[in-house]
Design a protein around this motif. Structure first.
Motif: not given
Length: 325
Positions: A93-112
């Motif tokens: 996976l190419a992670t980036d800044l958006s990945f760390s943002i999503a952790a605090g933004l998107v509820p009920n992500l289908p993964f941890d």
């Protein structure tokens, strides 16, 4: 004595065979092509950096390394694709800044986002740039802020999607300066750039590699680099400190991660190959010429960076009252 010798010889052979098997197991990776999933559309910084690295890693690993765009859901589809992939080191996976943002933004992500991935390395870091359409009558940050304050809610800023780095960068700017702008989300950085140059949106904060060609071609005007110092690829553009906004520093970063449970030898081999790319002067120069700062840190250091970024942006999201759409 003869029996002892026979037993000792057999034991030595068995241990030797085991050791050889261990070495073979570690050196067998990669035994086939590797796919690096980019969760965003072509044209953005993550895509550009990943494609550059895929080409370099193909030479380092003697296997084809392919960049594959899996777009949708503000990155969620691509992230989840890798989280659910076999933990064998062949889907990265190419992670980036958006990945760390999503952790605090998107509820009920289908993964941890904290437990379903193992981070291989931070590939590069790079500052963002505040750019405007050339038709906007401003030449610097002071003039831009004065205009925005005189026309509250009239300026539109584009982003590559809700919750992306291009979104949160502008929200950070709004919170620090008190200006009011309207958010116009797009499906990827490439799309917003076209409308920015056409004047349909007036403002964008995006990573250096995404906008440098357009700034150099005078199709966009750069007002500020979101770093403590200037970047050598845009030497005339003032830093956040020089523009009077020292708290506006933010780095875009790209890293590589694999599904949790991936064998450690595969992670180590990937990390070694990336470090080797940046240790090669010609390869390193290809990145620095674009204003990228090659990193190639350890898995532990990459994991710590992602954790710190998750904490920082969760606080920004909460303060701004941003909700996932």
């Amino acid at each position: 004595m003869n029996k002892c010798r026979v037993f000792s010889g057999a034991l030595a052979c068995a241990m030797g065979a085991f050791a050889c098997g261990q070495v073979l197991a570690q050196t067998a990776y990669p035994a086939k092509n590797i796919t690096i999933v980019v969760p965003f559309s072509p044209g953005g910084s993550s895509d550009l950096i990943t494609r550059m690295m895929a080409k370099e890693l193909t030479g380092q690993l003697d296997r084809q390394v392919i960049a594959d765009n899996r777009t949708g859901g503000g990155g969620v589809i691509g992230w989840n694709t890798v989280a659910r992939s076999p933990a064998d080191g062949y889907t990265v996976l190419a992670t980036d800044l958006s990945f760390s943002i999503a952790a605090g933004l998107v509820p009920n992500l289908p993964f941890d986002p904290r437990r379903d991935f193992q981070h291989v390395t931070t590939v590069t870091t790079v500052p963002h740039v505040l750019v405007v359409t050339p038709s906007l009558p401003v030449k610097n940050v002071r003039e831009f802020l004065a205009l925005a304050k005189s026309r509250p809610g009239e300026l539109n800023y584009g982003s590559g999607g809700n919750g992306t780095n291009t979104h949160l960068g502008s929200e950070l700017l709004k919170s620090l300066t008190g200006i009011r702008m309207v958010h116009v989300p797009y499906k990827g950085a490439g799309a917003v750039l076209q409308d920015l140059m056409g004047g349909q949106v007036q403002v964008l904060i995006s990573a250096v590699p995404t906008v440098v060609p357009y700034v150099n071609a005078k199709r966009l005007r750069a007002l500020m680099v979101t770093d403590e110092k200037r970047t050598r690829v845009l030497p005339e553009v003032p830093s956040a400190n020089e523009a009077g906004l020292p708290r506006m520093t933010m780095q875009f970063w790209v890293g590589f991660a694999v599904p949790a449970g991936t064998p450690q030898p595969a992670i180590e081999r990937l990390n070694q190959a990336i470090v080797a790319v940046f240790n090669a002067p010609e390869s390193r120069k290809r990145f620095t010429d674009l204003g990228l700062d090659p990193v190639g840190n350890s898995p532990a250091q990459a994991t710590a960076l992602v954790a710190d970024e998750m904490e920082r942006w969760a606080a920004v999201i909460k303060a701004a009252g941003i909700k996932a759409e």
